[in-house]
Design an enzyme around this catalytic site. Sequence first.
Site, PDB file in Angstrom:
ATOM      1  CB  ILE A 130      -0.941  -0.119   1.352  1.00 57.85           C
ATOM      2  CG1 ILE A 130      -1.893  -1.231   1.112  1.00 57.85           C
ATOM      3  CG2 ILE A 130      -1.887   1.441   1.329  1.00 57.85           C
ATOM      4  CD1 ILE A 130      -2.631  -1.125   2.562  1.00 57.85           C
ATOM      5  N   PRO A 131       1.160   1.574  -1.210  1.00 52.31           N
ATOM      6  CG  PRO A 131       1.308   2.536  -3.337  1.00 52.31           C
ATOM      7  CD  PRO A 131       0.414   1.460  -2.379  1.00 52.31           C
ATOM      8  CB  CYS A 132       1.777   5.360   2.563  1.00 53.98           C
ATOM      9  SG  CYS A 132       2.855   4.423   3.479  1.00 53.98           S
ATOM     10  CG  HIS A 133       6.699   4.439  -0.998  1.00 53.74           C
ATOM     11  ND1 HIS A 133       5.946   3.293  -0.976  1.00 53.74           N
ATOM     12  CD2 HIS A 133       7.285   4.284  -2.305  1.00 53.74           C
ATOM     13  CE1 HIS A 133       5.992   2.510  -2.020  1.00 53.74           C
ATOM     14  NE2 HIS A 133       6.704   3.288  -2.824  1.00 53.74           N
ATOM     15  NE  ARG A 134       4.665   3.581  -5.818  1.00 52.71           N
ATOM     16  CZ  ARG A 134       4.072   2.560  -6.153  1.00 52.71           C
ATOM     17  NH1 ARG A 134       2.873   2.283  -6.376  1.00 52.71           N
ATOM     18  NH2 ARG A 134       4.950   1.368  -6.504  1.00 52.71           N
TER      19      ARG A 134
END
Length: 167
Positions: free
Chosen positions: A125-129
């Site tokens: 779940i790409p919260c780094h994006r």
Amino acid sequence: MKTTIFRDYIESPIGLIVVEATSKGVSSIRFLDENEEVLNDLPNPHTLEAIEWIDQYFNGESKLGFEFPLDLQGTTFQKTVWKELCKIKYGTVVSYLDISERIGNPKAIRAVGAANGQNPIALAIPCHRVIGSDGSLTGYAGGIGRKKWLLQHEGHTKYGHEQLSMF
């Protein structure tokens, strides 16, 4: 009745990652803190599938979303935000405002930020994006250095061409 937590680890270029799961699916993927104790492995099919996906991600072989089942614990709002985060494509970034608008609540920028910060499934779940509206790298539970590294790994050039490094 107590839920069994299955656990496995994988070493990544930016630190040790622990994957935890229930019998229903993956419940957590996170970077281990330096002072955190490594517990005994107790893998299950869900942890093994997530470990394989993480390995492919870091080897540049996986640019698509994950396919393993999740067992997410959170509020309805958090789950709505996390579901929207899954739509952010590899190598792209969006702002907290973008996410709040996509979920139909443009004034919920801070709440989106809080939900983003509570994301239990790092990488997949790409919260780094998610970045600030001004293009700045804002908070990341794994640390800003890791966030920058991950964005560079995905080919996002705005954050520098220097050798990939957490520091």
